[in-house]
Design an enzyme around this catalytic site. Structure first.
Site, PDB file in Angstrom:
ATOM      1  N   ASP A  76      -7.004   4.475  -4.405  1.00 51.95           N
ATOM      2  CA  ASP A  76      -7.676   4.346  -3.105  1.00 51.95           C
ATOM      3  C   ASP A  76      -8.298   5.727  -2.844  1.00 51.95           C
ATOM      4  O   ASP A  76      -8.562   6.457  -3.819  1.00 51.95           O
ATOM      5  CB  ASP A  76      -6.666   3.937  -2.013  1.00 51.95           C
ATOM      6  CG  ASP A  76      -7.333   3.477  -0.716  1.00 51.95           C
ATOM      7  OD1 ASP A  76      -7.750   2.311  -0.652  1.00 51.95           O
ATOM      8  OD2 ASP A  76      -7.458   4.280   0.230  1.00 51.95           O
ATOM      9  N   LYS A 114       0.856  -1.190   0.000  1.00 48.69           N
ATOM     10  CA  LYS A 114       0.000   0.000   0.000  1.00 48.69           C
ATOM     11  C   LYS A 114       0.884   1.229   0.000  1.00 48.69           C
ATOM     12  O   LYS A 114       2.028   1.180   0.459  1.00 48.69           O
ATOM     13  CB  LYS A 114      -0.866   0.020   1.257  1.00 48.69           C
ATOM     14  CG  LYS A 114      -2.078   0.912   1.152  1.00 48.69           C
ATOM     15  CD  LYS A 114      -3.227   0.195   0.476  1.00 48.69           C
ATOM     16  CE  LYS A 114      -4.403   1.097   0.186  1.00 48.69           C
ATOM     17  NZ  LYS A 114      -5.574   0.308  -0.242  1.00 48.69           N
TER      18      LYS A 114
HETATM   19  P1  NDP Z   1     -12.897   8.120  -2.757  1.00 43.90           P
HETATM   20  O1  NDP Z   1     -11.813   9.101  -2.570  1.00 43.90           O
HETATM   21  O2  NDP Z   1     -13.474   7.908  -4.099  1.00 43.90           O
HETATM   22  O3  NDP Z   1     -14.109   8.460  -1.774  1.00 43.90           O
HETATM   23  C1  NDP Z   1     -13.917   8.537  -0.398  1.00 43.90           C
HETATM   24  C2  NDP Z   1     -15.245   8.902   0.268  1.00 43.90           C
HETATM   25  O4  NDP Z   1     -15.099   8.729   1.671  1.00 43.90           O
HETATM   26  C3  NDP Z   1     -15.607  10.356   0.053  1.00 43.90           C
HETATM   27  O5  NDP Z   1     -17.002  10.478   0.074  1.00 43.90           O
HETATM   28  C4  NDP Z   1     -14.980  11.037   1.259  1.00 43.90           C
HETATM   29  O6  NDP Z   1     -15.599  12.248   1.636  1.00 43.90           O
HETATM   30  C5  NDP Z   1     -15.186   9.994   2.326  1.00 43.90           C
HETATM   31  N1  NDP Z   1     -14.095  10.121   3.305  1.00 43.90           N
HETATM   32  C6  NDP Z   1     -12.767   9.914   3.081  1.00 43.90           C
HETATM   33  N2  NDP Z   1     -12.043  10.150   4.167  1.00 43.90           N
HETATM   34  C7  NDP Z   1     -12.912  10.514   5.112  1.00 43.90           C
HETATM   35  C8  NDP Z   1     -12.782  10.887   6.455  1.00 43.90           C
HETATM   36  N3  NDP Z   1     -11.571  10.934   7.058  1.00 43.90           N
HETATM   37  N4  NDP Z   1     -13.919  11.174   7.143  1.00 43.90           N
HETATM   38  C9  NDP Z   1     -15.133  11.122   6.527  1.00 43.90           C
HETATM   39  N5  NDP Z   1     -15.330  10.776   5.248  1.00 43.90           N
HETATM   40  C10 NDP Z   1     -14.230  10.481   4.553  1.00 43.90           C
HETATM   41  O7  NDP Z   1     -12.325   6.760  -2.162  1.00 43.90           O
HETATM   42  P2  NDP Z   1     -12.849   5.249  -2.401  1.00 43.90           P
HETATM   43  O8  NDP Z   1     -14.322   5.233  -2.590  1.00 43.90           O
HETATM   44  O9  NDP Z   1     -11.981   4.633  -3.411  1.00 43.90           O
HETATM   45  O10 NDP Z   1     -12.473   4.584  -0.996  1.00 43.90           O
HETATM   46  C11 NDP Z   1     -13.398   4.464   0.083  1.00 43.90           C
HETATM   47  C12 NDP Z   1     -12.972   3.365   1.020  1.00 43.90           C
HETATM   48  O11 NDP Z   1     -12.928   2.121   0.311  1.00 43.90           O
HETATM   49  C13 NDP Z   1     -11.556   3.506   1.616  1.00 43.90           C
HETATM   50  O12 NDP Z   1     -11.584   2.941   2.918  1.00 43.90           O
HETATM   51  C14 NDP Z   1     -10.700   2.655   0.708  1.00 43.90           C
HETATM   52  O13 NDP Z   1      -9.533   2.215   1.366  1.00 43.90           O
HETATM   53  C15 NDP Z   1     -11.653   1.507   0.452  1.00 43.90           C
HETATM   54  N6  NDP Z   1     -11.395   0.689  -0.728  1.00 43.90           N
HETATM   55  C16 NDP Z   1     -11.275   1.248  -1.972  1.00 43.90           C
HETATM   56  C17 NDP Z   1     -11.066   0.431  -3.073  1.00 43.90           C
HETATM   57  C18 NDP Z   1     -10.998   0.984  -4.449  1.00 43.90           C
HETATM   58  O14 NDP Z   1     -10.881   0.183  -5.392  1.00 43.90           O
HETATM   59  N7  NDP Z   1     -11.083   2.287  -4.665  1.00 43.90           N
HETATM   60  C19 NDP Z   1     -10.912  -1.017  -2.932  1.00 43.90           C
HETATM   61  C20 NDP Z   1     -11.133  -1.513  -1.589  1.00 43.90           C
HETATM   62  C21 NDP Z   1     -11.345  -0.670  -0.547  1.00 43.90           C
HETATM   63  P3  NDP Z   1     -14.834  13.635   1.357  1.00 43.90           P
HETATM   64  O15 NDP Z   1     -14.922  13.877  -0.109  1.00 43.90           O
HETATM   65  O16 NDP Z   1     -15.599  14.623   2.168  1.00 43.90           O
HETATM   66  O17 NDP Z   1     -13.427  13.464   1.852  1.00 43.90           O
HETATM   67  O1  2IT Z   2      -7.982  -1.366  -0.664  1.00 41.04           O
HETATM   68  C1  2IT Z   2      -7.911  -1.866  -1.800  1.00 41.04           C
HETATM   69  O2  2IT Z   2      -8.056  -3.079  -1.992  1.00 41.04           O
HETATM   70  C2  2IT Z   2      -7.721  -0.964  -2.941  1.00 41.04           C
HETATM   71  N1  2IT Z   2      -7.652   0.252  -2.751  1.00 41.04           N
HETATM   72  C3  2IT Z   2      -7.561  -1.518  -4.324  1.00 41.04           C
HETATM   73  C4  2IT Z   2      -6.155  -1.972  -4.561  1.00 41.04           C
HETATM   74  C5  2IT Z   2      -5.835  -2.392  -5.973  1.00 41.04           C
HETATM   75  O3  2IT Z   2      -4.643  -2.710  -6.178  1.00 41.04           O
HETATM   76  O4  2IT Z   2      -6.689  -2.426  -6.837  1.00 41.04           O
END
Ligand code: NDP
Ligand code: 2IT
Length: 449
Positions: free
Chosen positions: A170, A130
């Site tokens: 992420d 990561k």
């Molecule tokens: P994005 O940046 O697309 O969206 C993040 C969302 O979460 C936004 O709505 C943001 O609001 C909110 N957010 C982020 N940080 C905070 C915080 N500290 N407090 C409150 N709200 C928060 O990210 P993703 O959708 O890609 O990721 C969301 C979650 O999913 C994370 O935990 C990530 O690790 C996990 N994840 C993502 C994957 C992927 O493929 N993208 C795969 C597996 C897991 P704001 O805009 O106000 O900050």
């Molecule tokens: O938390 C996760 O699994 C991710 N942000 C996706 C990682 C990836 O390599 O696609």
């Protein structure tokens, strides 16, 4: 209340605390896994003998570097970036990059640690890693984002590669950022090495369904949990925290399967729309215009915006935390239980606190932990790597079908493992043990490296 540790595991955990001071999220992620591994050491004493747990808790390599860049006013800005290459027993390090001001080594290490087990559960040949930076993308212009990504890659390029370490997105890192990162990698190395990053655009080596994969996958996992209980998602009232990549596509698939999604959020507030979230509007605001979620209620009368509200107080049958770590506490879990919630599937990484998990499980709620429920994103990244390696490009339907099969298999593996270790239906136990055994046996086979 949090469960105690097995007497063999307590000193290992104490050592992790001592060696990694102040990294509270990393401690939390390690503790949650160790709490479930006691019976594993009884059944497989050779893994204890080989000190597999101690080795898994220590990253293979940690890189920390300066990222200098110039903002639109010509001012010099300095950020710090990380790449933690945690475990490569099953394949090249694989995991996303997070850009958020809260990023420090402890966040990247918790994410990298969880990634090891998650990636093992996918059944695909990927190790765990990561990265990220304390850079805050909010309010930055495209040009600033580009300059930052280029500067970051100017250091990162020497550490990554399709057979070494393969970053992706992420929080704060999506298609736009992956594009700038890939462009700079290509320029520095003079190599069109598609497999060095995933989450690429569809016209330059990306996979169909990667954008949708994490959210869709979480819903496929949820469906399987409900199936075990003779139930389904159809007609259920859902709330989804966050409004980013994972949240949007969890909402899309939940709606496609007949659920009523009535709320989502960002870090400033909560939108409640009893008529069901208007997904086209949400995408327009978040993906196209990159505005705050509060804009939703300006366009849609009838919906309400709760500034600084708590989404978990909105009554629902299914809750999907898809924003960030520790966003669902014991108090939040109690209000979900009180309101009749039956299932929680974690789209985010470690969104539920240990005390929150305890409350949900005690109440008999089906609980899908992130390292199982959100594995669809990284799994589809591995499918992107497969397509890149064969210079092929699959249809959306085929890729989604593969994703679905992977999520069904992860669910089955976790469920059967929970049964085998006398904790039937406890997916935390199932996911941790199944993931650990896959990596642990591989590490043992590879010798002391
Ligand atoms: P994005 O940046 O697309 O969206 C993040 C969302 O979460 C936004 O709505 C943001 O609001 C909110 N957010 C982020 N940080 C905070 C915080 N500290 N407090 C409150 N709200 C928060 O990210 P993703 O959708 O890609 O990721 C969301 C979650 O999913 C994370 O935990 C990530 O690790 C996990 N994840 C993502 C994957 C992927 O493929 N993208 C795969 C597996 C897991 P704001 O805009 O106000 O900050
Ligand atoms: O938390 C996760 O699994 C991710 N942000 C996706 C990682 C990836 O390599 O696609």
């Amino acid at each position: 209340m949090v469960a105690g540790l097995d007497e063999k595991l307590e000193p290992i955990f104490q050592d992790v605390l001592r060696r990694n001071p102040g990294e509270t999220e990393f401690h939390q992620a390690v503790r949650e896994v160790l709490e479930t591994l006691g019976p594993v050491l009884v059944k497989y004493p050779e893994l204890a003998e080989q000190k597999i747990i101690q080795r898994i808790c220590e990253p293979e390599r940690q890189i920390i570097f300066r990222v200098p860049w110039q903002d639109d006013r010509g001012q010099i800005q300095i950020n710090r970036a990380f790449r933690v290459e945690f475990n490569s027993a099953l394949g090249p390090y694989k995991g996303g990059m997070r850009f958020h001001p809260s990023v420090y080594l402890g966040i990247i290490k918790f994410l990298g640690f969880e990634q090891i087990f998650k990636n093992a559960l996918t059944g695909l040949p990927i190790g765990g890693g990561k990265g990220g930076s304390d850079f805050d993308p909010k309010g930055k212009s495209d040009a600033e984002i580009m300059r930052f990504c280029q500067s970051l890659m100017t250091e990162l390029y020497r550490h990554i590669g399709e057979h070494t370490d393969v970053p992706a997105g992420d929080i704060g890192v999506g298609g736009r950022e992956i594009g700038y990162l890939f462009g700079q990698y290509k320029r520095i190395t003079n190599r069109y090495e598609s497999g060095v990053l995933t989450g690429k655009g569809l016209n330059w080596g990306g996979s169909r369904a990667r954008t949708e994969a994490t959210g869709y996958g979480a819903i496929f996992f949820l469906e399987e949990m409900l199936k075990v209980r003779g139930d389904s998602i159809e007609g259920k009232t859902c709330v989804v925290s966050g409004s980013g990549n994972v949240a949007i596509y969890a909402i899309e698939k939940a709606q496609a399967l007949g659920a009523r999604v009535i709320a989502c959020s960002d870090s400033n507030g909560v939108v409640v729309d009893q008529d069901g979230i208007d997904l086209a509007l949400l995408k327009q605001i978040k993906e196209v215009e990159r505005r705050r979620l509060s804009a939703y209620v300006q366009e849609r009368t009838g919906a309400t915006y709760l500034e600084n509200g708590c989404i978990w107080t909105v009554p629902c049958q299914i809750a999907l935390p898809c924003a960030t770590q520790n966003e669902l506490t014991a108090k939040d879990a109690q209000s979900l239980v009180r309101n009749g919630c039956i299932a929680v599937a974690e789209g985010a990484n470690m969104p539920t606190t240990p005390e929150g998990i305890h409350v949900l499980m005690d109440a008999g709620i089906a609980f899908g932990p992130g390292k199982a429920a959100n594995a669809g994103g990284v799994a589809t990244s591995a499918l992107e790597m497969q397509q890149n390696a064969s210079r092929d490009s699959w249809s959306f339907e085929y890729t989604e079908q593969r994703l679905k099969e992977i999520m069904v298999n992860i669910h089955r593996n976790c469920y059967e493992t929970s049964e085998e270790f006398d904790s039937k239906g406890n997916y935390v136990v199932g996911a941790n043990i199944a993931g650990f055994l896959k990596v642990g046996h591989a590490m043992a086979a590879l010798g002391l490296v």
